[in-house]
Write an enzyme that holds these catalytic residues in place. Structure first.
Site, mmCIF file in Angstrom:
data_model
loop_
_atom_site.group_PDB
_atom_site.id
_atom_site.type_symbol
_atom_site.label_atom_id
_atom_site.label_comp_id
_atom_site.label_asym_id
_atom_site.label_seq_id
_atom_site.Cartn_x
_atom_site.Cartn_y
_atom_site.Cartn_z
ATOM 1 N N HIS A 466 1.763 4.801 2.161
ATOM 2 C CA HIS A 466 2.249 4.261 1.084
ATOM 3 C C HIS A 466 3.077 2.337 1.847
ATOM 4 O O HIS A 466 3.468 1.845 1.423
ATOM 5 C CB HIS A 466 3.890 4.473 0.812
ATOM 6 N N GLU A 467 3.804 3.004 3.350
ATOM 7 C CA GLU A 467 4.206 1.716 4.101
ATOM 8 C C GLU A 467 3.674 1.301 4.561
ATOM 9 O O GLU A 467 4.092 -0.118 4.501
ATOM 10 C CB GLU A 467 5.586 2.825 5.089
ATOM 11 N N HIS A 470 2.899 -1.391 2.125
ATOM 12 C CA HIS A 470 4.952 -2.258 2.137
ATOM 13 C C HIS A 470 4.418 -3.380 2.972
ATOM 14 O O HIS A 470 4.693 -5.094 3.472
ATOM 15 C CB HIS A 470 5.944 -1.598 2.524
ATOM 16 N N HIS A 473 1.980 -6.278 2.192
ATOM 17 C CA HIS A 473 2.259 -7.417 1.490
ATOM 18 C C HIS A 473 3.244 -8.191 2.071
ATOM 19 O O HIS A 473 3.040 -9.483 1.674
ATOM 20 C CB HIS A 473 3.567 -6.463 0.452
#
Length: 677
Positions: A466-467, A470, A473
């Protein structure tokens, strides 16, 4: 004395940075920025991108690069001296930000560029659109007396939010429990018992030590046979920084919460919004407060009955198999794990041996490489701030640098809890320079225990992916302007799209085979175990859904319905929301809002709904990969080019449609979570 925060080095000089460097560096940069801004405004007759926007962006970039290591160190190596320096700088930065946002001459100059510069490209126009919007949101159009009040509010909010987070950290650190014998930890996995012993030893204590850090707290709540111990830890955790619990009143955030809500409401009304919830949507995908509440209510109506059935099943199981008919909140995780093992014959501990961190990380890199065509390379000759921290580069197929990141993965004292990605610096490209994006990737996994390999739970693997979503991105962006590069400028209710998208690869067999292997034998997850994992994937998914909806509805309604004439609405609204969506009764002394850092100490105020909103986007995006192949090269390239590389350069809906070919649908989310539409 030289100041490392003012040095023009490619990366922060962590070994040299001291708390006493922070305030002088920020003072110097703010003074320089004010002086050069004034010179530009006075001398430019016909401002354009090259003469106004780019020079100011360069000044802002230098300020951001000095502030990022201060802010990061405050979260990961907190100390009294650093906290004091951080708070002093934060007040000055808040004042400067509002001052710039209310500078009518600067606003006029930017507006002139937007209207008159015919050479602007689409990305530059988006930068200017956002800048002009943010001027309005900073009160540039207000009368002078209201501008002053708005500035005072912003400074107060900055200080209050920082103090809120500090009190949560202090409350978290204050509580611990010494135990003399491992018998007191009956039921816990050996790894959790070893951690408790290691923690005690690090503090020069005998026996075993429990803390409220998640690697210590979570195993107790899930596995401890001693219900009294579970209750004690649950009460300590659920009353942190409040007027209840073992440290009642000592780190109490009650006043902070009330003042934050009141000031957010006042600031929103100064800008012409009815409430702060309405104000928050000015930078989000959602078009109205009614749309957000309707979205949350629809999800609740789809999941509440299933959640109630799941909780009833849990109660029946605990009564029938464990003679425990009345479930308290500190019993739920414990008996849920028992039920999961009973029904699916699987536990987190059975799966953990297949997720050694030294296999998971390179395997995750390979997953990303297959999807997006980049490679990862560890770098050892850089300055770090802690021995646990590692550093990596991302490179393109031709070997050119794409991005860099720090990996800080283990829990430790004086480190903020949770997991997050923060930017060290953004991508920036001008005629004179090219600055690569650099990220801080932070988690709080169980630290190494002696010479034993670090084994992650499957949930921790999901957190890591998940992290890292980020981070991708931020680091894979192709946008040259920091204001809209990476996650900057992305609508907040779309910013979780890449992170939640990446979680899917923790479940796909084809992906798991790249990083899941037994730490002793090297064998992949057996087919039979994988099938049990998939069967248990949506275990209690209705209960998990309504729990997140409780947080989201509470946050949004608290900001939507705030009325200064009616007094403190926090717990009244929370009780109403719980009556509407919750299935697990909460004790009257529960004070979870007092440590709700996402909302009172972070960027999710009237925006916690974004997790579910973006989950619709991510589930629908991944459904395209399900249709075309989870490692389909063309689909991966389309996601890279339309989502990751574009950052905030276009409206989130436009980017999603460019990738998916249509607007998002909720069907995939409900299917992925096992909830009937």
């Amino acid at each position: 004395m030289t100041n490392p925060l003012l040095e023009d080095s490619p990366l922060p000089q962590f070994s040299s940075i001291m708390p006493e460097h922070a305030e002088p560096a920020i003072d110097a940069l703010l003074a320089r920025n004010r002086e050069q801004l004034e010179t530009l405004i006075q001398t430019l007759k016909k401002p354009d991108w090259q003469t106004l926007v780019e020079p100011l962006a360069l000044l802002d970039n230098q300020l951001s690069r000095a502030w990022s290591p201060i802010s990061h160190l405050n979260g990961v190596l907190n100390s009294d001296a650093l906290r004091e320096a951080h708070s002093a700088c934060l007040a000055k930065l808040s004042e400067f930000s509002t001052e710039m946002g209310q500078n009518s001459r600067l606003f006029a100059a930017y507006k002139a560029v937007a209207e008159n510069d015919q050479e602007l490209n689409a990305d530059q126009r988006k930068v200017l659109d956002n800048i002009l919007r943010d001027f309005y949101l900073s009160g540039v159009g207000l009368p002078e007396n209201k501008q002053q009040r708005f500035k005072e509010i912003q400074q107060s909010l900055s200080a209050l939010s920082s103090d809120f987070s500090n009190k949560v950290l202090d409350a978290n650190n204050a509580w611990s429990k010494e135990l003399a014998s491992s018998d007191d930890l009956a039921g816990l996995p050996q790894s959790a018992i070893d951690l408790a012993k290691q923690t005690a030893g690090q503090r020069e204590l005998e026996g075993y030590l429990l803390t409220l850090d998640f690697p210590s707290y979570q195993p107790v709540m899930t596995y401890a046979e001693d219900a009294t111990l579970r209750e004690e830890m649950y009460r300590a955790f659920g009353t942190r920084a409040s007027d209840e619990g073992p440290y009642a009143g000592q780190f109490d955030n009650s006043d902070n919460m009330r003042e934050i809500l009141a000031l957010r409401h006042e600031a929103a009304q100064l800008l012409g919004f009815k409430n702060y919830a309405e104000r928050s949507l000015a930078t989000k995908m959602a078009r109205s407060t009614d749309e957000v509440m309707g979205f949350l209510k629809d999800l609740a109506s789809s999941s509440k009955a299933q959640a109630e059935a799941e909780f009833a099943e849990l109660q029946a199981y605990a009564a029938e198999h464990h003679a425990h008919p009345d479930l308290c909140p500190w019993d739920v995780a414990y008996f849920s794990e028992k039920l999961r093992q009973h029904r699916h014959k699987i536990s987190e501990e059975e799966v953990k041996p297949y997720f050694p961190i030294n296999r998971v990380i390179p395997g995750m890199f390979e997953v990303v490489g297959r999807l997006f065509g980049v490679s990862f390379h560890v770098v050892t000759d850089i300055e770090s701030y802690h021995p646990d921290v590692s550093f990596y580069e991302i490179r393109n197929p031709d070997g050119s640098l794409r991005g860099q990141f720090y990996f800080d993965l283990y829990a430790r004292r004086n480190k903020r809890g949770g997991a997050w990605m923060a930017d060290c610096q953004s991508r920036m490209k001008t005629d004179a320079q090219e600055q690569p994006p650099v990220a801080y990737m932070t988690c709080n996994f169980t630290p190494p225990l002696g010479d034993s390999p670090v084994l992650l739970t499957h949930r921790e693997v999901e957190t890591l992916f998940h992290e890292f979503g980020h981070g991708l991105h931020h680091m894979l962006t192709r946008v040259d302007y920091p204001d809209i590069a990476g996650i900057s400028g992305v609508a907040w209710d779309a910013v979780e799209l890449p992170s939640q998208f990446m979680e899917n690869y923790c479940w796909e067999r084809e992906a798991l085979d790249l990083f899941a292997a037994h730490h002793e034998t090297g064998e992949p997850i057996p087919t039979e175990l994988y099938e049990r994992m998939i069967a248990a994937k949506n275990f209690q998914s209705g209960m998990m859904m309504v729990r997140q909806l409780e947080f989201a509805m509470f946050d949004f309604r608290m900001h939507l319905e705030y009325d200064p004439a009616s007094g403190d609405p926090i717990y009244a609204i929370l009780e109403e929301v719980r009556a509407q969506v919750a299935v697990i009764p909460a004790p009257s002394w529960n004070r979870f809002p007092h440590a709700f850092s996402h909302v009172f100490g972070g960027g999710y105020a009237a925006g916690y709904y974004s997790y579910k909103w973006a989950e619709v986007l991510s589930a629908d995006a991944f459904s395209k990969f399900e249709e075309e192949g989870v490692f389909n090269e063309a689909t991966g390239r389309a996601f890279l080019e339309n989502i990751l590389e574009r950052g905030g350069s276009d409206e989130a809906m436009n980017l999603f449609i460019a990738f998916r070919g249509r607007e998002p649908k909720v069907d995939a989310l409900l299917r992925h979570t096992g909830i009937a539409a």
